[in-house]
Design a protein around this motif. Structure first.
Motif, short mmCIF file in Angstrom:
data_model
loop_
_atom_site.label_atom_id
_atom_site.label_comp_id
_atom_site.label_asym_id
_atom_site.label_seq_id
_atom_site.Cartn_x
_atom_site.Cartn_y
_atom_site.Cartn_z
N ASP A 208 0.80 -1.07 0.00
CA ASP A 208 -0.05 0.07 0.19
C ASP A 208 0.70 1.30 0.10
O ASP A 208 1.60 1.41 0.91
CB ASP A 208 -1.09 -0.21 1.23
CG ASP A 208 -1.70 1.17 1.08
OD1 ASP A 208 -2.25 1.76 -0.04
OD2 ASP A 208 -2.16 1.65 2.41
N GLY A 209 0.64 2.01 -1.13
CA GLY A 209 1.42 3.27 -1.21
C GLY A 209 2.63 3.09 -1.64
O GLY A 209 3.57 4.18 -1.81
N GLN A 210 3.20 2.01 -2.24
CA GLN A 210 4.41 1.73 -2.89
C GLN A 210 4.53 2.61 -4.25
O GLN A 210 3.60 2.27 -4.96
CB GLN A 210 4.68 0.29 -3.28
CG GLN A 210 5.80 -0.06 -3.92
CD GLN A 210 6.03 -1.41 -4.34
OE1 GLN A 210 5.35 -2.47 -3.93
NE2 GLN A 210 6.89 -1.97 -5.28
N ALA A 211 5.59 3.28 -4.49
CA ALA A 211 5.55 4.03 -5.85
C ALA A 211 5.96 3.03 -7.00
O ALA A 211 6.63 2.19 -6.77
CB ALA A 211 6.56 5.44 -5.45
N LEU A 212 5.39 3.38 -7.95
CA LEU A 212 5.50 2.36 -9.18
C LEU A 212 6.46 3.42 -10.32
O LEU A 212 5.87 4.58 -10.74
CB LEU A 212 4.35 2.30 -9.83
CG LEU A 212 3.38 1.41 -9.01
CD1 LEU A 212 2.13 1.24 -9.60
CD2 LEU A 212 3.97 0.24 -8.55
N GLU A 213 7.48 3.27 -10.40
CA GLU A 213 8.52 3.78 -11.51
C GLU A 213 8.94 2.92 -12.54
O GLU A 213 9.16 1.56 -12.15
CB GLU A 213 9.63 4.56 -10.65
CG GLU A 213 9.14 5.42 -9.55
CD GLU A 213 10.29 5.86 -8.76
OE1 GLU A 213 11.24 5.59 -8.93
OE2 GLU A 213 9.98 6.68 -7.77
N GLY A 214 8.97 3.73 -13.46
CA GLY A 214 9.60 2.65 -14.73
C GLY A 214 8.76 1.95 -15.64
O GLY A 214 7.41 1.82 -15.25
N PRO A 215 9.08 1.64 -16.79
CA PRO A 215 7.98 0.99 -17.65
C PRO A 215 7.67 -0.53 -16.98
O PRO A 215 6.44 -1.01 -17.33
CB PRO A 215 8.87 0.86 -19.02
CG PRO A 215 10.23 0.90 -18.50
CD PRO A 215 10.27 1.66 -17.32
N GLU A 216 8.38 -1.35 -16.39
CA GLU A 216 7.91 -2.72 -15.98
C GLU A 216 7.37 -2.60 -14.47
O GLU A 216 7.49 -3.52 -13.91
CB GLU A 216 9.16 -3.21 -15.96
CG GLU A 216 9.66 -3.61 -17.18
CD GLU A 216 8.73 -4.37 -17.99
OE1 GLU A 216 8.07 -5.33 -17.68
OE2 GLU A 216 8.38 -4.02 -19.35
N ALA A 217 7.09 -1.39 -13.93
CA ALA A 217 6.61 -1.30 -12.66
C ALA A 217 5.20 -2.02 -12.32
O ALA A 217 5.10 -2.60 -11.37
CB ALA A 217 6.29 0.31 -12.18
N GLU A 218 4.43 -2.01 -13.34
CA GLU A 218 3.02 -2.61 -13.26
C GLU A 218 3.33 -4.23 -13.15
O GLU A 218 2.63 -4.75 -12.44
CB GLU A 218 2.15 -2.16 -14.37
CG GLU A 218 1.49 -0.86 -14.19
CD GLU A 218 0.62 -0.54 -15.02
OE1 GLU A 218 0.06 -1.26 -15.95
OE2 GLU A 218 0.01 0.58 -15.15
N ARG A 219 4.13 -4.60 -14.03
CA ARG A 219 4.44 -6.25 -14.08
C ARG A 219 5.22 -6.70 -12.44
O ARG A 219 4.69 -7.58 -12.12
CB ARG A 219 5.33 -6.43 -15.23
CG ARG A 219 5.39 -7.94 -15.36
CD ARG A 219 6.84 -8.13 -16.28
NE ARG A 219 6.30 -7.57 -17.63
CZ ARG A 219 5.84 -8.37 -18.64
NH1 ARG A 219 6.10 -9.69 -18.46
NH2 ARG A 219 5.60 -7.76 -19.65
N GLY A 220 6.02 -5.73 -12.23
CA GLY A 220 6.60 -5.98 -10.78
C GLY A 220 5.43 -6.08 -9.75
O GLY A 220 5.41 -6.83 -8.67
N LEU A 221 4.57 -5.13 -9.84
CA LEU A 221 3.59 -5.07 -8.98
C LEU A 221 2.55 -6.18 -8.86
O LEU A 221 2.33 -6.79 -7.98
CB LEU A 221 2.80 -3.87 -8.99
CG LEU A 221 1.47 -3.71 -8.11
CD1 LEU A 221 1.85 -3.43 -6.47
CD2 LEU A 221 0.50 -2.65 -8.46
N THR A 222 2.18 -6.56 -10.19
CA THR A 222 1.49 -7.72 -10.14
C THR A 222 2.11 -9.12 -9.71
O THR A 222 1.44 -10.18 -9.10
CB THR A 222 0.97 -8.10 -11.65
OG1 THR A 222 1.95 -8.23 -12.53
CG2 THR A 222 0.11 -7.25 -12.19
#
Length: 158
Positions: free
Chosen positions: A135-149
């Motif tokens: 919760d609240g983790q910053a998403l930076e870069g083009p692969e950030a969403e993949r890392g989150l999933t």
């Protein structure tokens, strides 16, 4: 001064004149309508009347039965609008809404679906406990969403 306008019986004279002009020119109107619709106008008018309800005894199959025999196979999906959900792989149906990806003050971050974060329908407590550190983790870069999933999938053991 007040004018009282009441409805007369029968159509107005101008409506009656318009109806007569249309009826007098019906062949030309039909011909133009056929030309513009490639004959669909006459075909629709000359189509046979639809029959009654479907005959009894027909078996209509749908893509999937309503009762499932196999257990759901969940995966994490991030929608175009930033909605993060747990979705069944076979049906594509949402099982749980986990949160949203939001942008505030120029920072894009994951917000867990909790009442504290302003969600009306919070995620289940055991799921919230497993992914609370995201919760609240910053998403930076083009692969950030993949890392989150991947991180959510690892924490939920998917």
């Amino acid at each position: 001064m007040i004018d009282i306008v009441s409805k007369r019986s029968g159509p107005r004279p101008e409506d009656e004149r318009a109806r007569k002009v249309i009826e007098a020119n019906r062949p030309v109107i039909d011909k133009l309508a056929d030309h513009l619709t490639n004959g669909a106008w006459s075909a629709r008018r000359n189509a046979p009347a639809k029959t009654g309800p479907e005959p009894e005894g027909l078996i209509i199959h749908t893509a999937r039965a309503t009762a499932r025999s196999e257990p759901p196979r969940p995966f994490v999906r991030i929608a175009v609008n930033g909605r993060v959900s747990l979705v069944d792989l076979d049906t594509g149906r949402q099982m749980h809404h986990l949160g949203d990806i939001r942008r505030r003050d120029g920072i894009t971050s994951f917000r867990l679906a909790t009442r504290e974060n302003g969600f009306f329908s919070p995620v289940e407590p055991e799921i919230a406990e497993a992914i609370a550190d995201l919760d609240g983790q910053a998403l930076e870069g083009p692969e950030a969403e993949r890392g989150l999933t991947e991180a959510i999938g690892a924490r939920l053991r998917l």
